[in-house]
Design a protein around this motif. Structure first.
Motif, PDB file in Angstrom:
ATOM      1  N   SER A   7       7.004   9.085   0.297  1.00 15.73           N
ATOM      2  CA  SER A   7       7.285   9.887  -0.892  1.00 15.73           C
ATOM      3  C   SER A   7       7.650  11.335  -0.565  1.00 15.73           C
ATOM      4  N   LYS A   8       7.335  11.780   0.645  1.00 15.52           N
ATOM      5  CA  LYS A   8       7.685  13.141   1.066  1.00 15.52           C
ATOM      6  C   LYS A   8       8.980  13.179   1.880  1.00 15.52           C
ATOM      7  N   GLY A   9       9.622  12.006   2.027  1.00 19.06           N
ATOM      8  CA  GLY A   9      10.862  11.931   2.791  1.00 19.06           C
ATOM      9  C   GLY A   9      10.665  11.801   4.287  1.00 19.06           C
ATOM     10  N   GLU A  10       9.427  11.562   4.709  1.00 18.04           N
ATOM     11  CA  GLU A  10       9.109  11.434   6.136  1.00 18.04           C
ATOM     12  C   GLU A  10       9.187   9.970   6.571  1.00 18.04           C
ATOM     13  N   PRO A  11       9.663   9.697   7.790  1.00 21.02           N
ATOM     14  CA  PRO A  11       9.685   8.318   8.279  1.00 21.02           C
ATOM     15  C   PRO A  11       8.287   7.844   8.684  1.00 21.02           C
ATOM     16  N   CYS A  12       8.058   6.559   8.515  1.00 19.39           N
ATOM     17  CA  CYS A  12       6.791   5.943   8.946  1.00 19.39           C
ATOM     18  C   CYS A  12       7.102   4.506   9.368  1.00 19.39           C
ATOM     19  N   ASN A  13       6.415   4.021  10.402  1.00 21.37           N
ATOM     20  CA  ASN A  13       6.700   2.691  10.946  1.00 21.37           C
ATOM     21  C   ASN A  13       6.068   1.562  10.153  1.00 21.37           C
ATOM     22  N   MET A  14       4.930   1.850   9.570  1.00 23.32           N
ATOM     23  CA  MET A  14       4.215   0.824   8.802  1.00 23.32           C
ATOM     24  C   MET A  14       3.937   1.371   7.412  1.00 23.32           C
ATOM     25  N   TYR A  28       3.974   0.633  -5.545  1.00 23.57           N
ATOM     26  CA  TYR A  28       5.111  -0.223  -5.880  1.00 23.57           C
ATOM     27  C   TYR A  28       6.425   0.463  -5.491  1.00 23.57           C
ATOM     28  N   ASP A  29       6.566   1.730  -5.879  1.00 25.98           N
ATOM     29  CA  ASP A  29       7.798   2.472  -5.590  1.00 25.98           C
ATOM     30  C   ASP A  29       8.070   2.589  -4.095  1.00 25.98           C
ATOM     31  N   LEU A  30       7.027   2.783  -3.308  1.00 23.82           N
ATOM     32  CA  LEU A  30       7.185   2.869  -1.857  1.00 23.82           C
ATOM     33  C   LEU A  30       7.839   1.592  -1.327  1.00 23.82           C
ATOM     34  N   LEU A  31       7.366   0.448  -1.773  1.00 26.26           N
ATOM     35  CA  LEU A  31       7.915  -0.829  -1.312  1.00 26.26           C
ATOM     36  C   LEU A  31       9.316  -1.065  -1.860  1.00 26.26           C
ATOM     37  N   GLU A  32       9.498  -0.862  -3.155  1.00 25.94           N
ATOM     38  CA  GLU A  32      10.783  -1.148  -3.793  1.00 25.94           C
ATOM     39  C   GLU A  32      11.897  -0.228  -3.278  1.00 25.94           C
ATOM     40  N   LYS A  33      11.647   1.055  -3.198  1.00 18.78           N
ATOM     41  CA  LYS A  33      12.686   1.989  -2.757  1.00 18.78           C
ATOM     42  C   LYS A  33      13.110   1.722  -1.316  1.00 18.78           C
ATOM     43  N   ASN A  34      12.142   1.416  -0.461  1.00 23.23           N
ATOM     44  CA  ASN A  34      12.490   1.138   0.927  1.00 23.23           C
ATOM     45  C   ASN A  34      13.215  -0.189   1.066  1.00 23.23           C
ATOM     46  N   PHE A  35      12.809  -1.187   0.291  1.00 16.17           N
ATOM     47  CA  PHE A  35      13.529  -2.455   0.329  1.00 16.17           C
ATOM     48  C   PHE A  35      14.965  -2.260  -0.163  1.00 16.17           C
ATOM     49  N   GLN A  36      15.138  -1.572  -1.282  1.00 16.55           N
ATOM     50  CA  GLN A  36      16.490  -1.372  -1.826  1.00 16.55           C
ATOM     51  C   GLN A  36      17.375  -0.597  -0.854  1.00 16.55           C
ATOM     52  N   ARG A  37      16.809   0.405  -0.205  1.00 12.38           N
ATOM     53  CA  ARG A  37      17.570   1.182   0.789  1.00 12.38           C
ATOM     54  C   ARG A  37      18.044   0.266   1.912  1.00 12.38           C
ATOM     55  N   HIS A  38      17.190  -0.617   2.357  1.00 12.41           N
ATOM     56  CA  HIS A  38      17.528  -1.537   3.443  1.00 12.41           C
ATOM     57  C   HIS A  38      18.479  -2.631   2.956  1.00 12.41           C
ATOM     58  N   TYR A  39      18.176  -3.221   1.805  1.00 11.37           N
ATOM     59  CA  TYR A  39      18.960  -4.337   1.275  1.00 11.37           C
ATOM     60  C   TYR A  39      20.403  -3.933   0.991  1.00 11.37           C
ATOM     61  N   SER A  40      20.604  -2.708   0.528  1.00 11.71           N
ATOM     62  CA  SER A  40      21.963  -2.280   0.180  1.00 11.71           C
ATOM     63  C   SER A  40      22.770  -1.837   1.404  1.00 11.71           C
ATOM     64  N   SER A  41      22.120  -1.744   2.569  1.00 18.33           N
ATOM     65  CA  SER A  41      22.854  -1.294   3.746  1.00 18.33           C
ATOM     66  C   SER A  41      22.808  -2.281   4.911  1.00 18.33           C
ATOM     67  N   GLY A  64      -0.197  -2.835  -6.752  1.00 19.09           N
ATOM     68  CA  GLY A  64       1.185  -2.388  -6.570  1.00 19.09           C
ATOM     69  C   GLY A  64       1.974  -3.347  -5.697  1.00 19.09           C
ATOM     70  N   MET A  65       1.351  -3.840  -4.624  1.00 16.92           N
ATOM     71  CA  MET A  65       2.016  -4.787  -3.731  1.00 16.92           C
ATOM     72  C   MET A  65       2.238  -6.128  -4.439  1.00 16.92           C
ATOM     73  N   LEU A  66       1.261  -6.596  -5.215  1.00 18.27           N
ATOM     74  CA  LEU A  66       1.418  -7.864  -5.939  1.00 18.27           C
ATOM     75  C   LEU A  66       2.513  -7.764  -7.000  1.00 18.27           C
ATOM     76  N   ASP A  67       2.579  -6.632  -7.702  1.00 18.01           N
ATOM     77  CA  ASP A  67       3.655  -6.420  -8.676  1.00 18.01           C
ATOM     78  C   ASP A  67       5.001  -6.426  -7.978  1.00 18.01           C
ATOM     79  N   TYR A  68       5.072  -5.784  -6.821  1.00 23.11           N
ATOM     80  CA  TYR A  68       6.312  -5.767  -6.059  1.00 23.11           C
ATOM     81  C   TYR A  68       6.699  -7.178  -5.621  1.00 23.11           C
ATOM     82  N   LYS A  69       5.727  -7.933  -5.167  1.00 24.89           N
ATOM     83  CA  LYS A  69       5.995  -9.306  -4.708  1.00 24.89           C
ATOM     84  C   LYS A  69       6.576 -10.153  -5.847  1.00 24.89           C
ATOM     85  N   ARG A  70       6.043  -9.993  -7.052  1.00 28.35           N
ATOM     86  CA  ARG A  70       6.570 -10.731  -8.199  1.00 28.35           C
ATOM     87  C   ARG A  70       8.031 -10.337  -8.463  1.00 28.35           C
ATOM     88  N   ARG A  71       8.308  -9.063  -8.411  1.00 28.57           N
ATOM     89  CA  ARG A  71       9.670  -8.588  -8.664  1.00 28.57           C
ATOM     90  C   ARG A  71      10.602  -8.989  -7.527  1.00 28.57           C
TER      91      ARG A  71
END
Length: 83
Positions: A7-14, A28-41, A64-71
């Protein structure tokens, strides 16, 4: 290894190495935003590494993770593997 961007724009491995989310929506946003960034590129496998301690230290992250998994399951041409 694919870096996440927290959320601060810093990279993290896990996921649990990122700046901790403050609520379920942040998790939820952490998972979704990173997935979308990867999926679109880059459609290569997108690993989601996290330790059980993340859920214990920040209990709202589990929901948050379970909600993300459903989506996530609504995305076409994606599969989720659990190890």
């Amino acid at each position: 290894m694919i870096d996440y961007i927290d959320s601060k724009g810093e990279p993290c491995n896990m996921v649990d190495g990122c700046t901790p989310p403050v609520n379920e929506t942040d998790a939820y946003d952490l998972l979704e935003k990173n997935f979308q960034r990867h999926y679109s590129s880059n459609r290569a496998p997108f690993p989601m590494f996290m330790h059980a301690s993340w859920f214990m230290k920040y209990p709202f992250t589990l929901q948050g993770m379970l909600d993300y998994k459903r989506r996530f399951r609504m995305h076409r041409q994606t599969m989720l593997g659990v190890v």
